[in-house]
Design an enzyme around this catalytic site. Structure first.
Site, mmCIF file in Angstrom:
data_model
loop_
_atom_site.group_PDB
_atom_site.id
_atom_site.type_symbol
_atom_site.label_atom_id
_atom_site.label_comp_id
_atom_site.label_asym_id
_atom_site.label_seq_id
_atom_site.Cartn_x
_atom_site.Cartn_y
_atom_site.Cartn_z
ATOM 1 N N LYS A 14 0.760 -1.261 0.155
ATOM 2 C CA LYS A 14 0.011 -0.177 -0.069
ATOM 3 C C LYS A 14 0.753 1.285 0.118
ATOM 4 O O LYS A 14 2.087 1.318 0.459
ATOM 5 C CB LYS A 14 -1.001 0.125 1.298
ATOM 6 N N PRO A 102 10.256 -4.864 1.586
ATOM 7 C CA PRO A 102 10.962 -4.622 2.771
ATOM 8 C C PRO A 102 10.344 -4.467 4.055
ATOM 9 O O PRO A 102 9.327 -3.801 4.238
ATOM 10 C CB PRO A 102 11.747 -3.655 2.265
ATOM 11 N N MET A 103 11.041 -4.925 5.090
ATOM 12 C CA MET A 103 10.453 -4.645 6.450
ATOM 13 C C MET A 103 11.001 -2.934 6.841
ATOM 14 O O MET A 103 11.864 -2.673 6.231
ATOM 15 C CB MET A 103 10.869 -5.368 7.601
ATOM 16 N N GLY A 104 10.150 -2.562 7.366
ATOM 17 C CA GLY A 104 10.355 -1.055 7.805
ATOM 18 C C GLY A 104 10.149 -0.204 6.543
ATOM 19 O O GLY A 104 11.216 1.026 6.599
ATOM 20 N N GLY A 105 9.464 -0.460 5.474
ATOM 21 C CA GLY A 105 9.357 0.299 4.490
ATOM 22 C C GLY A 105 8.355 1.115 4.323
ATOM 23 O O GLY A 105 7.990 2.084 3.223
ATOM 24 N N GLY A 108 3.483 -1.416 4.425
ATOM 25 C CA GLY A 108 2.351 -2.332 5.069
ATOM 26 C C GLY A 108 2.500 -3.840 4.865
ATOM 27 O O GLY A 108 1.234 -4.547 4.838
ATOM 28 N N GLY A 109 3.843 -4.395 4.371
ATOM 29 C CA GLY A 109 3.928 -5.638 4.114
ATOM 30 C C GLY A 109 3.644 -6.729 5.030
ATOM 31 O O GLY A 109 2.778 -7.785 4.741
ATOM 32 N N SER A 112 -0.260 -6.402 5.297
ATOM 33 C CA SER A 112 -0.820 -7.202 3.955
ATOM 34 C C SER A 112 -0.913 -8.737 4.004
ATOM 35 O O SER A 112 -1.811 -9.285 3.655
ATOM 36 C CB SER A 112 -0.371 -6.543 2.881
ATOM 37 N N ASP A 144 -3.465 -1.135 10.090
ATOM 38 C CA ASP A 144 -3.486 -1.268 8.473
ATOM 39 C C ASP A 144 -4.223 -2.337 7.923
ATOM 40 O O ASP A 144 -4.590 -2.622 6.960
ATOM 41 C CB ASP A 144 -1.978 -1.227 8.220
#
Length: 301
Positions: A14, A102-105, A108-109, A112, A144
């Site tokens: 997102k 990526p984490m901390g990007g 919303g990985g 999601s 999220d």
């Protein structure tokens, strides 16, 4: 015939087209306004029913222990809710992840992934939970996650849980990953974060984007100023991408995006991105792609 597996389930990224901080509640949670936009780039998840009742993540995710993974935590919550409703627990599930985000990007990985897991398990278990019930179940895990279950471009308020569908331009984005992970808490706890942006209305956003071919120019990201001061690579990515349009950070960072009216424009910019960054293009999604796989209605009244 009942399905025993669901593979290649999309968990899209997102973007926050704008992100305003309007205040802070007594419990410390921030009052936000944003428009969430899904794009056609993200993780893929694969689910297989087990003979026992265990929830097992079969893929190693560096830095994320299995029991702390939002996917596992979400499935355990749904499994318990199923047991309360049906009087017995459902079968367990093996979950494999093709991790692209990526984490901390700020994309919303993890949220999601958790939303996709809830929607897929609800189908595999034939649990019968409505979309609204899944959203309520997921909210304690993160604000999220309900958006991804909501499944369409949304104007969000409160802590991010109050969602209304909204139209946004059908455009393309170039997204740059600056190569740093930005911890959300570090941004929201900063004494330099402004928390008094005047609230906007959903009609303000709709009027601005009406007849536009991209999503640029409305509002700002109030978290961006703090992130760029703490993480210079984010500032550098914004500076570079700003030469090509209205570049801004998504979420609490670190990823940076810019909207374009056509794929050709996005391709032209993408080819120029310096090799020090990972970058990609993505198209705006009006609805969650898993709805098609599960043959679920994409509209919430």
């Amino acid at each position: 015939m009942r399905r025993t597996s669901l593979h290649d389930c999309p968990a899209p990224a997102k973007l926050n087209l704008f992100l305003h901080v309007n205040g802070r509640r007594a419990d410390g949670y921030h009052l936000l306004q944003t428009v969430f936009q899904m794009v056609d780039h993200g993780d893929l998840l694969h689910f297989d029913l087990r003979a026992d009742e265990r929830i097992v993540r079969t893929t190693d995710v560096p830095g994320v222990p299995e029991q702390g993974d939002l996917i596992v935590r979400a499935l355990l919550l749904l499994q318990a809710a199923y047991a309360r409703r049906h009087g017995h627990p459902p079968q367990g599930i093996d979950v494999a992840i093709d991790k692209r985000l990526p984490m901390g990007g700020g994309l919303g990985g993890g949220s999601s992934d958790a939303a996709t897991a809830l929607m897929a398990a609800n189908a595999l278990w034939e649990a019968g939970f409505s979309r609204e019930e899944l959203m309520a179940l997921a909210l304690p895990l993160g604000a999220d996650i309900p958006f991804f279950i909501f499944g369409q471009t949304a104007f969000a308020e409160g802590v991010g849980e109050a969602l209304l569908p909204v139209e946004a331009p059908d455009c393309w984005y170039v997204v740059i990953e600056p190569g740093v992970a930005v911890p959300t808490a570090a941004i929201f706890c900063s004494e330099h974060l402004t928390r008094d942006t005047k609230p906007v209305r959903i009609t303000d956003f709709s009027r601005h984007t009406m007849n536009r071919t991209d999503s640029t120019g409305f509002g700002k990201n109030d978290l961006q100023a703090v992130a760029v001061s703490l993480f210079p690579p984010v500032a550098q990515a914004i500076d570079w991408l700003s030469a090509h349009g209205d570049a801004r950070m998504t979420g609490s960072g670190a990823c940076v995006f810019c909207a374009f009216s056509s794929e050709a424009e996005a391709d032209t910019v993408l080819q120029q991105v310096p090799g020090i960054w990972r970058a990609w293009k993505a198209k705006a999604l009006m609805h969650h792609p898993l709805n098609t796989v599960l043959q679920v209605s994409a509209v919430i009244e």
